[in-house]
Design a protein around this motif. Structure first.
Motif, PDB file in Angstrom:
ATOM      1  N   SER A 133       0.337  -6.977  -4.958  1.00 41.38           N
ATOM      2  CA  SER A 133       1.233  -6.469  -3.913  1.00 41.38           C
ATOM      3  C   SER A 133       0.564  -5.304  -3.192  1.00 41.38           C
ATOM      4  N   ALA A 134       1.174  -4.938  -2.072  1.00 41.14           N
ATOM      5  CA  ALA A 134       0.703  -3.777  -1.303  1.00 41.14           C
ATOM      6  C   ALA A 134       1.922  -3.109  -0.683  1.00 41.14           C
ATOM      7  N   ILE A 135       2.001  -1.796  -0.797  1.00 46.80           N
ATOM      8  CA  ILE A 135       3.113  -1.008  -0.268  1.00 46.80           C
ATOM      9  C   ILE A 135       2.601  -0.152   0.887  1.00 46.80           C
ATOM     10  N   TRP A 136       3.384  -0.086   1.982  1.00 44.74           N
ATOM     11  CA  TRP A 136       3.020   0.742   3.135  1.00 44.74           C
ATOM     12  C   TRP A 136       3.352   2.194   2.839  1.00 44.74           C
ATOM     13  N   LYS A 137       2.322   3.048   2.858  1.00 47.05           N
ATOM     14  CA  LYS A 137       2.528   4.457   2.555  1.00 47.05           C
ATOM     15  C   LYS A 137       1.432   5.279   3.215  1.00 47.05           C
ATOM     16  N   ASP A 138       1.818   6.410   3.812  1.00 48.18           N
ATOM     17  CA  ASP A 138       0.862   7.343   4.439  1.00 48.18           C
ATOM     18  C   ASP A 138       0.017   6.669   5.522  1.00 48.18           C
ATOM     19  N   GLY A 139       0.602   5.709   6.215  1.00 46.70           N
ATOM     20  CA  GLY A 139      -0.079   5.104   7.354  1.00 46.70           C
ATOM     21  C   GLY A 139      -1.070   4.015   7.018  1.00 46.70           C
ATOM     22  N   HIS A 140      -1.056   3.525   5.761  1.00 47.67           N
ATOM     23  CA  HIS A 140      -1.942   2.416   5.397  1.00 47.67           C
ATOM     24  C   HIS A 140      -1.354   1.696   4.190  1.00 47.67           C
ATOM     25  N   TRP A 141      -1.958   0.561   3.828  1.00 44.56           N
ATOM     26  CA  TRP A 141      -1.468  -0.226   2.706  1.00 44.56           C
ATOM     27  C   TRP A 141      -2.099   0.254   1.409  1.00 44.56           C
ATOM     28  N   ASN A 142      -1.249   0.440   0.386  1.00 45.22           N
ATOM     29  CA  ASN A 142      -1.689   0.857  -0.941  1.00 45.22           C
ATOM     30  C   ASN A 142      -1.534  -0.338  -1.892  1.00 45.22           C
ATOM     31  N   PHE A 143      -2.636  -0.737  -2.531  1.00 43.09           N
ATOM     32  CA  PHE A 143      -2.644  -1.973  -3.307  1.00 43.09           C
ATOM     33  C   PHE A 143      -2.295  -1.716  -4.767  1.00 43.09           C
ATOM     34  N   SER A 144      -1.589  -2.690  -5.358  1.00 44.53           N
ATOM     35  CA  SER A 144      -1.244  -2.632  -6.780  1.00 44.53           C
ATOM     36  C   SER A 144      -1.926  -3.786  -7.505  1.00 44.53           C
ATOM     37  N   ARG A 145      -2.648  -3.434  -8.560  1.00 48.17           N
ATOM     38  CA  ARG A 145      -3.394  -4.430  -9.352  1.00 48.17           C
ATOM     39  C   ARG A 145      -4.277  -5.274  -8.446  1.00 48.17           C
ATOM     40  N   GLY A 146      -5.106  -4.563  -7.682  1.00 50.85           N
ATOM     41  CA  GLY A 146      -5.983  -5.236  -6.741  1.00 50.85           C
ATOM     42  C   GLY A 146      -7.447  -5.167  -7.136  1.00 50.85           C
ATOM     43  N   ILE A 147      -8.216  -6.135  -6.702  1.00 48.76           N
ATOM     44  CA  ILE A 147      -9.661  -6.181  -6.965  1.00 48.76           C
ATOM     45  C   ILE A 147     -10.375  -6.421  -5.640  1.00 48.76           C
ATOM     46  N   TYR A 148     -11.464  -5.691  -5.442  1.00 49.78           N
ATOM     47  CA  TYR A 148     -12.283  -5.858  -4.247  1.00 49.78           C
ATOM     48  C   TYR A 148     -13.552  -6.616  -4.643  1.00 49.78           C
TER      49      TYR A 148
END
Length: 356
Positions: A192-207
């Protein structure tokens, strides 16, 4: 000065009265179109009246060009029919000099109409549409699913299974990142990703970064997250209409389309139309001055016919040029402004052959 005052004393009351009349007709037509929906959904009378009230600024915006054309055309035709203009011309005052205050008035009124649309019409009409959809389409939601969004001129592609607008969250998200030359750069996978501080913050994400012909997994750091700034409104289950947002928001939306590499000709032409359309007031006054005095009989009927015919002709011309701009045959700027330039030239020609 007395002559100018006399002219405005004839035009302004007719202008205001015509605005009320045409606005009332437009509100009534909109009510009739939605009446069955209001009745079948049991919408309270108070809510219906609020919807009608929120629509009034838009109807004034629609009615103003027709109203000023009728007011000026009828007033001048009446002066012709009563031989009052003969006395004015005999005193050495030409038609151009006599009607110049009306042209100046309509020119400044065109600017006022733009600000009326941007600061009054758009907010009220947006509330009207939202309230009407709420009572007529109660199950409609801004949540969305199976979403694909392009960003940064196609360099970033978002794919999400679900968007929840209440908490501004994307679920089961994949993001493909490309370099400026459109070659593959990396991939982000997150629950998932939550919109916060003007950008998306990822949860349990891998790049997964592309390196040496393979994908190397790593954590998503804060600096990388700040790159994903596509606003939540882009993922909503709605379609942005340029005509229902102000000029600033319209420009932002068009910038998003350009950045995503999506078609934007139609939206850009509608954006330019926000600036060009108010000048129809100046055009119709110009036309009405030239068209007045064509008949001494049935002044009101002739004035109504001329104002309706001229307005319809302008709208049809603008509709055609906007379609040409949409399909790329002409530029968006010309799609919005060509009718204005054309009718100013036509008005000058009509003025040249007017009775004086």
């Amino acid at each position: 000065m007395k002559i100018v005052e006399y002219l405005f004393r004839k035009v302004i009351p007719l202008f205001i009265g015509a605005i009320f009349f045409f606005s009332f007709v437009i509100v009534l037509v909109d009510l009739m179109m939605n009446l069955w929906g209001f009745i079948s959904n049991g919408v309270p009378v108070k809510t219906v009246l609020r919807i009608m009230a929120l629509y009034v600024p838009k109807t004034v915006w629609y009615a103003t060009p027709i109203a000023i054309l009728f007011a000026v055309s009828y007033s001048l035709s009446d002066l012709y029919a009563n031989n009052e203009l003969i006395a004015i011309f005999a005193s050495g005052i030409s038609l151009r000099k006599f009607t110049a205050p009306l042209l100046v008035f309509s020119f400044f009124l065109s600017f006022a109409m733009f600000f009326w649309d941007d600061y009054v019409v758009v907010p009220a009409y947006t509330q009207k549409v939202a309230l009407q959809e709420e009572v007529l389409e109660p199950n409609k939601t801004l949540n969305n699913d199976k979403i694909v969004v392009l960003s940064e001129n196609g360099n970033i592609t978002y794919k999400a299974e679900v968007y929840d607008d209440s908490i501004k969250q994307l679920s089961y998200i994949f993001i493909v990142i490309r370099n400026e030359d459109k070659s593959f750069c990396g991939l982000i996978q997150a629950d998932s990703a939550i919109w916060k501080d003007g950008h998306w913050n990822f949860s349990r994400g891998i790049y997964y970064k592309f390196k040496d012909d393979g994908l190397v997994p790593s954590k998503i750091d804060a600096e990388l997250e700040k790159r994903f700034t596509e606003p939540p409104e882009t993922f909503r289950n709605n379609v942005v209409s340029i005509e229902t947002v102000n000029s600033r928001d319209a420009r932002t939306y068009i910038t998003h389309l350009q950045r995503a590499g999506l078609p934007f000709a139609e939206e850009l032409s509608l954006y330019y139309k926000k600036f060009s359309f108010p000048f129809i007031l100046f055009i119709v006054v110009f036309l009405s001055i030239g068209l007045s005095g064509k008949s001494r009989k049935n002044v009101m009927l002739i004035s109504l016919a001329l104002c309706i015919g001229s307005t319809v002709l302008f709208y049809v011309t603008q509709m055609i040029t906007m379609l040409l701009a949409k399909f790329g045959y002409i530029t968006p700027f010309m799609g919005a402004w060509f009718p204005v330039f054309l009718f100013v030239i036509l008005a000058m020609c009509v003025m040249h052959f007017a009775r004086t």
